[in-house]
Design a protein around this motif. Structure first.
Motif, PDB file in Angstrom:
ATOM      1  N   ILE A 187       0.835  -1.203   0.000  1.00 50.48           N
ATOM      2  CA  ILE A 187       0.000   0.000   0.000  1.00 50.48           C
ATOM      3  C   ILE A 187       0.866   1.248   0.000  1.00 50.48           C
ATOM      4  O   ILE A 187       0.625   2.199  -0.765  1.00 50.48           O
ATOM      5  CB  ILE A 187      -0.939   0.000   1.222  1.00 50.48           C
ATOM      6  CG1 ILE A 187      -1.991  -1.099   1.068  1.00 50.48           C
ATOM      7  CG2 ILE A 187      -1.611   1.360   1.395  1.00 50.48           C
ATOM      8  CD1 ILE A 187      -2.889  -1.260   2.284  1.00 50.48           C
ATOM      9  N   ALA A 244       1.227   4.016  -3.059  1.00 48.36           N
ATOM     10  CA  ALA A 244       0.896   5.397  -2.734  1.00 48.36           C
ATOM     11  C   ALA A 244       2.047   6.328  -3.115  1.00 48.36           C
ATOM     12  O   ALA A 244       1.828   7.406  -3.688  1.00 48.36           O
ATOM     13  CB  ALA A 244       0.579   5.524  -1.242  1.00 48.36           C
ATOM     14  N   LEU A 284      -9.879   4.611  -9.085  1.00 44.85           N
ATOM     15  CA  LEU A 284      -8.640   3.941  -8.692  1.00 44.85           C
ATOM     16  C   LEU A 284      -7.512   4.955  -8.526  1.00 44.85           C
ATOM     17  O   LEU A 284      -6.768   4.918  -7.538  1.00 44.85           O
ATOM     18  CB  LEU A 284      -8.267   2.883  -9.726  1.00 44.85           C
ATOM     19  CG  LEU A 284      -6.917   2.181  -9.517  1.00 44.85           C
ATOM     20  CD1 LEU A 284      -6.899   1.450  -8.177  1.00 44.85           C
ATOM     21  CD2 LEU A 284      -6.632   1.217 -10.659  1.00 44.85           C
ATOM     22  N   ILE A 314      -8.050   7.027  -5.388  1.00 45.60           N
ATOM     23  CA  ILE A 314      -7.700   6.297  -4.166  1.00 45.60           C
ATOM     24  C   ILE A 314      -6.192   6.287  -3.958  1.00 45.60           C
ATOM     25  O   ILE A 314      -5.694   6.488  -2.838  1.00 45.60           O
ATOM     26  CB  ILE A 314      -8.261   4.865  -4.227  1.00 45.60           C
ATOM     27  CG1 ILE A 314      -9.784   4.891  -4.117  1.00 45.60           C
ATOM     28  CG2 ILE A 314      -7.666   4.009  -3.114  1.00 45.60           C
ATOM     29  CD1 ILE A 314     -10.433   3.534  -4.288  1.00 45.60           C
ATOM     30  N   LEU A 315      -5.430   6.061  -5.029  1.00 45.69           N
ATOM     31  CA  LEU A 315      -3.972   6.040  -4.903  1.00 45.69           C
ATOM     32  C   LEU A 315      -3.441   7.398  -4.459  1.00 45.69           C
ATOM     33  O   LEU A 315      -2.550   7.481  -3.603  1.00 45.69           O
ATOM     34  CB  LEU A 315      -3.341   5.624  -6.229  1.00 45.69           C
ATOM     35  CG  LEU A 315      -3.638   4.200  -6.701  1.00 45.69           C
ATOM     36  CD1 LEU A 315      -2.941   3.916  -8.027  1.00 45.69           C
ATOM     37  CD2 LEU A 315      -3.215   3.182  -5.652  1.00 45.69           C
ATOM     38  N   LEU A 363      -4.410   7.923  -0.810  1.00 43.67           N
ATOM     39  CA  LEU A 363      -3.549   7.181   0.105  1.00 43.67           C
ATOM     40  C   LEU A 363      -2.302   7.981   0.455  1.00 43.67           C
ATOM     41  O   LEU A 363      -1.830   7.954   1.602  1.00 43.67           O
ATOM     42  CB  LEU A 363      -3.139   5.841  -0.528  1.00 43.67           C
ATOM     43  CG  LEU A 363      -4.181   4.724  -0.525  1.00 43.67           C
ATOM     44  CD1 LEU A 363      -3.702   3.566  -1.382  1.00 43.67           C
ATOM     45  CD2 LEU A 363      -4.441   4.249   0.903  1.00 43.67           C
ATOM     46  N   LEU A 380      -8.605   9.728   1.701  1.00 43.64           N
ATOM     47  CA  LEU A 380      -9.611   8.678   1.660  1.00 43.64           C
ATOM     48  C   LEU A 380     -10.905   9.137   2.333  1.00 43.64           C
ATOM     49  O   LEU A 380     -12.003   8.817   1.867  1.00 43.64           O
ATOM     50  CB  LEU A 380      -9.065   7.422   2.352  1.00 43.64           C
ATOM     51  CG  LEU A 380      -7.877   6.753   1.655  1.00 43.64           C
ATOM     52  CD1 LEU A 380      -7.435   5.521   2.432  1.00 43.64           C
ATOM     53  CD2 LEU A 380      -8.227   6.373   0.220  1.00 43.64           C
ATOM     54  N   TYR A 395     -15.151   1.444  -2.271  1.00 41.23           N
ATOM     55  CA  TYR A 395     -13.739   1.148  -2.531  1.00 41.23           C
ATOM     56  C   TYR A 395     -12.784   2.016  -1.714  1.00 41.23           C
ATOM     57  O   TYR A 395     -11.798   1.501  -1.158  1.00 41.23           O
ATOM     58  CB  TYR A 395     -13.457   1.268  -4.028  1.00 41.23           C
ATOM     59  CG  TYR A 395     -14.151   0.196  -4.845  1.00 41.23           C
ATOM     60  CD1 TYR A 395     -13.910  -1.145  -4.592  1.00 41.23           C
ATOM     61  CD2 TYR A 395     -15.064   0.526  -5.845  1.00 41.23           C
ATOM     62  CE1 TYR A 395     -14.543  -2.139  -5.324  1.00 41.23           C
ATOM     63  CE2 TYR A 395     -15.715  -0.459  -6.583  1.00 41.23           C
ATOM     64  CZ  TYR A 395     -15.448  -1.787  -6.317  1.00 41.23           C
ATOM     65  OH  TYR A 395     -16.088  -2.770  -7.039  1.00 41.23           O
ATOM     66  N   PRO A 396     -13.020   3.322  -1.564  1.00 45.78           N
ATOM     67  CA  PRO A 396     -12.167   4.080  -0.640  1.00 45.78           C
ATOM     68  C   PRO A 396     -12.287   3.585   0.805  1.00 45.78           C
ATOM     69  O   PRO A 396     -11.293   3.565   1.541  1.00 45.78           O
ATOM     70  CB  PRO A 396     -12.681   5.515  -0.779  1.00 45.78           C
ATOM     71  CG  PRO A 396     -13.327   5.566  -2.119  1.00 45.78           C
ATOM     72  CD  PRO A 396     -13.922   4.216  -2.321  1.00 45.78           C
ATOM     73  N   ALA A 402     -10.144   0.469   1.143  1.00 45.07           N
ATOM     74  CA  ALA A 402      -8.724   0.832   1.198  1.00 45.07           C
ATOM     75  C   ALA A 402      -8.353   1.354   2.580  1.00 45.07           C
ATOM     76  O   ALA A 402      -7.306   0.982   3.138  1.00 45.07           O
ATOM     77  CB  ALA A 402      -8.414   1.884   0.132  1.00 45.07           C
ATOM     78  N   VAL A 448      -8.454  -1.664   5.155  1.00 46.48           N
ATOM     79  CA  VAL A 448      -7.314  -2.576   5.027  1.00 46.48           C
ATOM     80  C   VAL A 448      -6.036  -1.940   5.575  1.00 46.48           C
ATOM     81  O   VAL A 448      -5.268  -2.578   6.312  1.00 46.48           O
ATOM     82  CB  VAL A 448      -7.134  -2.987   3.550  1.00 46.48           C
ATOM     83  CG1 VAL A 448      -5.825  -3.757   3.361  1.00 46.48           C
ATOM     84  CG2 VAL A 448      -8.309  -3.837   3.085  1.00 46.48           C
ATOM     85  N   MET A 449      -5.800  -0.665   5.263  1.00 51.84           N
ATOM     86  CA  MET A 449      -4.580  -0.006   5.715  1.00 51.84           C
ATOM     87  C   MET A 449      -4.554   0.122   7.239  1.00 51.84           C
ATOM     88  O   MET A 449      -3.541  -0.187   7.879  1.00 51.84           O
ATOM     89  CB  MET A 449      -4.456   1.369   5.068  1.00 51.84           C
ATOM     90  CG  MET A 449      -3.206   2.132   5.481  1.00 51.84           C
ATOM     91  SD  MET A 449      -2.930   3.600   4.473  1.00 51.84           S
ATOM     92  CE  MET A 449      -4.474   4.488   4.725  1.00 51.84           C
TER      93      MET A 449
END
Length: 281
Positions: free
Chosen positions: A20, A24, A73, A76-77, A80, A233, A254-255, A258, A261-262
């Motif tokens: 991750i 990022a 996508l 989100i990157l 992050l 996010l 999806y955000p 992310a 999970v992080m």
């Protein structure tokens, strides 16, 4: 670290966390587009569901797009990067300030120690989110102000942890030996006591980075954290939340995944590091 590697869950969490952080940092090079470059956006591609192609067929959106035609996508990157940056910056500053104040309080003792602990108790008695909201209402929105608010909410935890560890260390024989050798108080504190206070503080920092990321997401979701020009996010989840009733679930889902999970991986790694560095826990 052998004990850490033997824990499969912690090892998997560390690998996912490393991946991750890597994507990022490499977001400008691995993202399909810069979601905040207006020249790369096409309003005709707005609100496309996941696994959709653009109208002209020149782009394929794995996670879909938002109402402005931004690739989710890519957003989100880029989000992050800001979330991780805010978490690391606030964690490092709060850890440094709190640790130094805690060790200094334990070394001086007396009235200084009593006053410092009363300030710590006062800060810990205020709900973290409430304190951050009040500070941001005064300071305004922005990355720097969010970091200041999170530091103000976290430093007391480090101060209490460092003070407790320093009090234990200062009663040990090596401190008495250093005094007998004629070392100054500052050399004893910096060269011996402070160094032995770092393991529990660093473990706390690992967990608190995850807390800082979640807190920043909460503040941005409430609309008082980062502005829309500095996405995170939490900001993406807030934007998607407004579209939930229209059935556009992917904009927040999806955000949110992310972020979940992080934060989960950071907590797992932090808990395992605590067990490794302090077997009594």
């Amino acid at each position: 670290m052998e004990r850490f590697r033997q824990d499969r869950i912690a090892t998997v969490a560390a690998i996912i966390l490393l991946a991750i952080v890597s994507v990022a940092l490499l977001a400008p090079w691995v993202s399909p587009q810069n979601p905040y470059d207006l020249q790369q956006l096409d309003i005709m591609d707005s609100n496309l569901p996941p696994w959709s192609a653009s109208g002209a067929g020149s782009h394929f959106y794995v996670l879909g797009t938002d109402e402005q035609g931004r690739d989710l996508l890519s957003a989100i990157l880029y989000g992050l990067r800001i979330s991780i940056g805010v978490g690391l910056a606030s964690g490092a500053i709060a850890c440094t300030i709190g640790t130094l104040l805690g060790v200094f309080s334990a070394y001086r003792g007396g009235g200084v120690d009593s006053l410092m602990m009363r300030l710590v108790d006062l800060q810990l008695g205020i709900p973290v989110v409430l304190l951050a909201v009040i500070l941001l209402a005064i300071l305004g929105r922005g990355v720097e102000n969010v970091v200041i608010a999170i530091v103000a909410a976290q430093w007391a935890r480090y101060a209490r942890t460092a003070r407790g560890t320093a009090l234990v260390e200062m009663r040990k024989e090596y401190v008495d030996a250093a005094r007998c050798l004629g070392l100054s108080g500052s050399r004893i504190v910096v060269g011996h006591v402070l160094r032995n206070c770092l393991p529990p503080v660093l473990v706390l920092a690992t967990v608190d980075v995850a807390f800082a990321i979640a807190l920043e997401a909460t503040l941005s979701f409430l609309g008082i954290g980062l502005p829309i020009t500095e996405p995170s996010l939490g900001r993406l989840i807030a934007n998607g939340y407004q579209q939930l009733l229209a059935g556009k679930l992917w904009l927040s889902t999806y955000p949110g995944i992310a972020l979940l999970v992080m934060v989960a991986c950071l907590n797992i790694v932090g808990d395992r590091l605590r067990d490794v560095l302090d077997p009594r826990s």
